[in-house]
Design a protein around this motif. Structure first.
Motif, PDB file in Angstrom:
ATOM      1  N   SER A 200       0.839  -1.190   0.000  1.00  7.53           N
ATOM      2  CA  SER A 200       0.000   0.000   0.000  1.00  7.53           C
ATOM      3  C   SER A 200       0.879   1.247   0.000  1.00  7.53           C
ATOM      4  N   THR A 201       0.239   2.401  -0.127  1.00  2.96           N
ATOM      5  CA  THR A 201       0.985   3.664  -0.081  1.00  2.96           C
ATOM      6  C   THR A 201       1.700   3.821   1.255  1.00  2.96           C
ATOM      7  N   THR A 202       1.003   3.506   2.327  1.00  2.21           N
ATOM      8  CA  THR A 202       1.598   3.592   3.671  1.00  2.21           C
ATOM      9  C   THR A 202       2.794   2.655   3.788  1.00  2.21           C
ATOM     10  N   ASN A 203       2.636   1.455   3.249  1.00  3.79           N
ATOM     11  CA  ASN A 203       3.713   0.463   3.248  1.00  3.79           C
ATOM     12  C   ASN A 203       4.947   1.021   2.558  1.00  3.79           C
ATOM     13  N   LEU A 204       4.766   1.622   1.374  1.00  3.05           N
ATOM     14  CA  LEU A 204       5.893   2.162   0.613  1.00  3.05           C
ATOM     15  C   LEU A 204       6.558   3.323   1.334  1.00  3.05           C
TER      16      LEU A 204
END
Length: 301
Positions: A200-204
């Protein structure tokens, strides 16, 4: 050699995508990180703390003082970053080819170290110019980046443009090996927690931020010595001393620790870590997003 040429020809589209995405990442990283990078450089060359450095820059030079020396990096860092990511992807393909296999973390670190070593030849003169301009406060010796390069070349010769290369090589090789390995490790770990195949964006953002922290933690002492070697005049007596085998790195490191203690090579680290987290979070996310969008564009046409 013929195999390399053939591989380059067969993968020219992917290489172009990696170069373009790396350039976007470099621009995003540079814009977001430069003000705190100026603070870091000033702290490495003085005994001032974070707040006093911030206060002095703002009081004596205004807001523009935080952006000194940015014009050259904003033009050149995208090229350097493009080289880092494209070299990394090249060696990644060397190990796995066109398969869907994943690199081991050791292989990832190896690819990162080669990418960092390649980037050092470009980043060393860029950072020399940047640091010289960042150190200018009320006294203006250099008008702009090109004037800085010309003055160094005329006064000290071509080799002086690569002052601090040994320290830069050490920082880039160790830093990028840690950065890419930690990025993949954290990304895989977070994907496992969320039980999703795609990050996800948060993960990246989290993966990129922690990758940046690891990169600068392992390479920060080398960066401090690099800054000293690049900013101190070659005629000065004291820490700076040219040695043919390491450009003065060991001599500078020894004298710095003896005269100011081990903590002195970590000056500005707190500012650097703050900067590295958000700048690399933005940089990695920009790379992944740009790579995805550019690939989609090419697939449509």
């Amino acid at each position: 050699m013929s195999d390399f040429i053939q591989w380059t020809y067969d993968n020219r589209l992917q290489i172009s995508i990696d170069l373009a995405a790396g350039s976007v990442s470099g621009i995003a990283n540079c814009i977001s990180s430069h003000p705190l990078d100026t603070v870091k450089v000033r702290m490495q060359m003085s005994n001032d703390g974070v707040l006093s450095t911030l206060r002095n820059i703002f009081k004596n030079e205004g807001t523009k003082g935080f952006y000194k020396g940015m014009s050259f990096p904003i033009l050149s860092i995208p090229i350097t970053n493009a080289i880092v990511f494209s070299v990394y992807e090249f060696w990644r393909s060397f190990f796995i080819g066109n398969s869907n296999k994943q690199l081991t973390y050791f292989q990832t670190a190896f690819c990162g170290s080669i990418a960092g070593s390649s980037a050092a030849f470009f980043s060393c003169p860029i950072e020399l110019t940047k640091c010289k301009l960042q150190m200018q406060s009320t006294e203006k010796i250099y008008k702009n980046p090109m004037d800085c390069i010309q003055q160094i070349y005329k006064k000290e010769g071509f080799k002086s443009l690569f002052r601090g290369m040994c320290a830069t090589q050490q920082r880039e090789i160790l830093g990028y090996s840690a950065q890419f390995a930690v990025y993949e490790l954290i990304k895989d770990f977070l994907c496992g927690l969320s039980q999703k195949a795609e990050p996800s964006t948060t993960n990246l953002l989290i993966s990129g931020g922690l990758a940046g922290v690891s990169c600068w933690t392992i390479g920060y002492p080398q960066d401090t010595i690099k800054t000293i070697l690049q900013c101190q005049k070659s005629t000065d007596q004291g820490i700076y001393k040219v040695r043919f085998y390491d450009g003065g790195f060991l001599d500078c490191l020894r004298k710095k620790i003896i005269s100011e203690g081990l903590r002195s090579i970590w000056k500005g680290y707190s500012v650097c870590i703050l900067r590295s987290f958000y700048a690399n979070a933005i940089g990695f996310y920009a790379y992944e997003l740009a790579k995805e969008n550019i690939t989609s564009y090419y697939q449509q046409y």
